[in-house]
Design an enzyme around this catalytic site. Structure first.
Site, PDB file in Angstrom:
ATOM      1  N   ARG A  16     -12.451 -78.959 -22.305  1.00 36.14           N
ATOM      2  CA  ARG A  16     -13.422 -79.420 -21.294  1.00 36.14           C
ATOM      3  C   ARG A  16     -14.843 -79.469 -21.855  1.00 36.14           C
ATOM      4  O   ARG A  16     -15.700 -80.184 -21.340  1.00 36.14           O
ATOM      5  CB  ARG A  16     -13.366 -78.553 -20.035  1.00 36.14           C
ATOM      6  N   HIS A  57     -21.729 -50.765 -29.521  1.00 39.29           N
ATOM      7  CA  HIS A  57     -22.736 -50.500 -30.554  1.00 39.29           C
ATOM      8  C   HIS A  57     -23.203 -49.040 -30.604  1.00 39.29           C
ATOM      9  O   HIS A  57     -23.265 -48.431 -31.667  1.00 39.29           O
ATOM     10  CB  HIS A  57     -23.963 -51.370 -30.325  1.00 39.29           C
ATOM     11  N   ASP A  67     -18.297 -55.209 -34.904  1.00 37.65           N
ATOM     12  CA  ASP A  67     -19.390 -54.600 -34.140  1.00 37.65           C
ATOM     13  C   ASP A  67     -20.597 -54.752 -35.047  1.00 37.65           C
ATOM     14  O   ASP A  67     -20.727 -54.029 -36.040  1.00 37.65           O
ATOM     15  CB  ASP A  67     -19.089 -53.126 -33.850  1.00 37.65           C
ATOM     16  N   HIS A  68     -21.456 -55.725 -34.733  1.00 37.74           N
ATOM     17  CA  HIS A  68     -22.441 -56.103 -35.758  1.00 37.74           C
ATOM     18  C   HIS A  68     -23.458 -55.002 -36.054  1.00 37.74           C
ATOM     19  O   HIS A  68     -24.121 -55.049 -37.086  1.00 37.74           O
ATOM     20  CB  HIS A  68     -23.119 -57.434 -35.408  1.00 37.74           C
TER      21      HIS A  68
END
Ligand code: BG6
Length: 475
Positions: free
Chosen positions: A48, A239, A176-177
């Protein structure tokens, strides 16, 4: 040596994360010469919102121009732009995506690896993974799964099962940056490469720990993601608790993926179940008027809580965590408060002498970050007067910062190299959800707070008394 040639498939290619971090981050890796010689990036969305290749290239250009450190010009941009293509992916119809991946692979000579990055809301993970499982795409592939990983213990377990029907654990990179941030990685160096910190890094010397991540940003048009997530799942369970794990873990026998993650996950196993009475939840005034937010939403945009790590090293030491949107400052700060020496032999009768005498180790892990030791010193003069003083390490004073990578850049590179050390593991994540269950089942009501404030007072001050949040001026 660098990574093998890769076809990177970016699911959620038009989302906030792709625009803000992933496309600019990939381009920075290209600029820094850290992408493989041969790479292709296939953007993907559900049918879409499918777009042409040209439209995706224009979107990437805008994203890099707006959010990137490296600007989209010159020969590196040209190569990068030419690497971009698009393939829509619907759970019932993987056809267009398959065609785009095959074309990208052929253009690389057919011997490349695949990296899937699921930059999509948790509710969409299972269907995309199921779709990949209906094709041969998982072969020779790695998959990066965004946080939050599930929304509670049961959904995290179910998601792990779904993933493992399609991918082997060695192929799974739960991202998990914050774990890829230079200054979070440096906590390992600070603690385990030096003789001066680790001996005091325990309950005998440290009386409390704060992990404080206030943000000034509000919703930024992310209602679709945020309404189903909230501050606890978006920031704390991910985090902040991962950072807590790095701060609290025991020394691993090496920095290889298994021992490092074993030690970090033992911290999560030792987390005491969160008591709802130790949690303050808030919602900034005006949140209900944000586009896409339900008029009676009780989604929290602020969470502060007290946690405990029930192990030998930390028993009895409170860990205070705070994060929220639309707060007074954007900061990322860890404070370890040290116990006072046994005797106050310096005159305390002078009213203006510092009363909060505990030394502190402060780790600011915002980019590029700094570390400070806050202590008391004698003010020069005839009297023995104590004044607060600070010893500070900042990156620019010791290193050339230009080589630094941002969290996502470092972790995408590690994923291409197959190094899972800085990615989260299912057992650790399940321990965190297990400890969160009492809160998720019985959340205290959200309290309103003014945008630009420090959250719902006085609840928040009561929670962490007698120590206020320690946020020294940025260096
Ligand atoms: C993301 C959250 O994971 O981290 C965002 O979804 C948050 O809500 C962001 O703003 C903070 O990351 P950084 O790297 O900008 O500090």
């Amino acid at each position: 040596s660098g990574p093998d040639d890769h076809v990177i498939v970016l699911f959620g290619a038009t989302g906030d994360l792709a625009k803000r971090k992933l496309l600019p981050g990939l381009f920075h890796l290209a600029t820094a010469g850290l992408l493989p010689d041969g790479y292709r990036i296939v953007g993907s969305t559900p049918a879409r919102s499918a777009m042409s290749e040209d439209a995706f290239r224009a979107l990437a250009h805008d994203a890099v121009a707006t959010f990137g450190r490296s600007k989209p010009t010159g020969p590196v941009w040209k190569t990068f732009e030419e690497s971009l293509s698009f393939g829509a992916a619907d759970p019932e119809d993987p056809g267009p995506l398959l065609a785009a991946v095959r074309a990208a692979e052929e253009s690389l000579g057919g011997a490349s690896r695949r990296l899937f990055h699921l930059a999509i809301p948790p509710s969409a993970f299972a269907s995309i993974i199921g779709m990949l499982g209906d094709t041969d795409l998982p072969e020779n592939a790695k998959v990066i799964v965004e946080k939050p990983f599930g929304t509670d213990l049961a959904s995290a377990q179910a998601l792990n099962e779904t993933i493992h029907t399609v991918f082997d654990e060695s192929q799974v990179f739960r991202i998990d940056h914050f774990l890829g941030k230079e200054s979070v990685d440096n906590i390992l160096a600070l603690r385990f490469a030096n003789g001066m910190f680790e001996p005091i890094w325990n309950r005998d010397h440290i009386s409390y720990v704060q992990v404080d991540v206030p943000e000034t940003l509000g919703l930024e048009g992310r209602a679709h993601f945020y309404e189903g997530t909230g501050a606890f799942r978006d920031m704390i369970v991910t985090h902040l608790i991962q950072v807590l794990g790095i701060v609290a873990m025991d020394p691993p026998v090496s920095l290889a993926a298994q021992p490092l993650r074993d030690e970090k996950d033992k911290v999560f196993e030792a987390l005491r179940p969160i008591e709802p009475a130790h949690v303050v939840r808030g919602q900034y005034e005006g949140y209900l008027d944000e586009p896409g937010v339900a008029p009676d939403s009780s989604t929290e945009t602020f969470t502060a809580l007290r946690m405990e790590v029930d192990n030998w090293r930390w028993a009895g030491v409170p860990f205070y965590l705070r994060s929220g949107k639309s707060l007074a400052q954007r900061r990322q700060v860890i404070t370890l408060g040290l116990r006072e020496p046994p005797l106050r032999m310096f005159a305390t009768e002078l009213a203006d002498q510092p009363q909060d005498r505990g030394n502190k180790i402060v780790i600011d892990f915002g980019d590029p970050g700094w570390i400070a030791a806050a202590f008391l010193a004698k003010e020069p003069g005839p009297a023995m007067r104590l004044e607060p003083a600070t010893m500070t390490f900042c990156y620019a004073g010791s290193f050339c910062e230009e080589n630094g990578l941002e969290g996502y850049e470092r972790l995408i590179l590690d994923a291409m190299l197959g190094d899972q050390s800085l990615f989260t593991r299912s057992d650790g994540i399940e321990h965190i959800w297990r400890a969160s269950t009492p809160l998720l089942e019985n959340p205290p009501p959200v309290q309103p707070y003014a945008p630009g404030s420090w959250g719902p007072e006085p609840a928040i001050s009561d929670l962490i008394a007698p120590h206020p949040w320690h946020l020294p001026e940025p260096v």
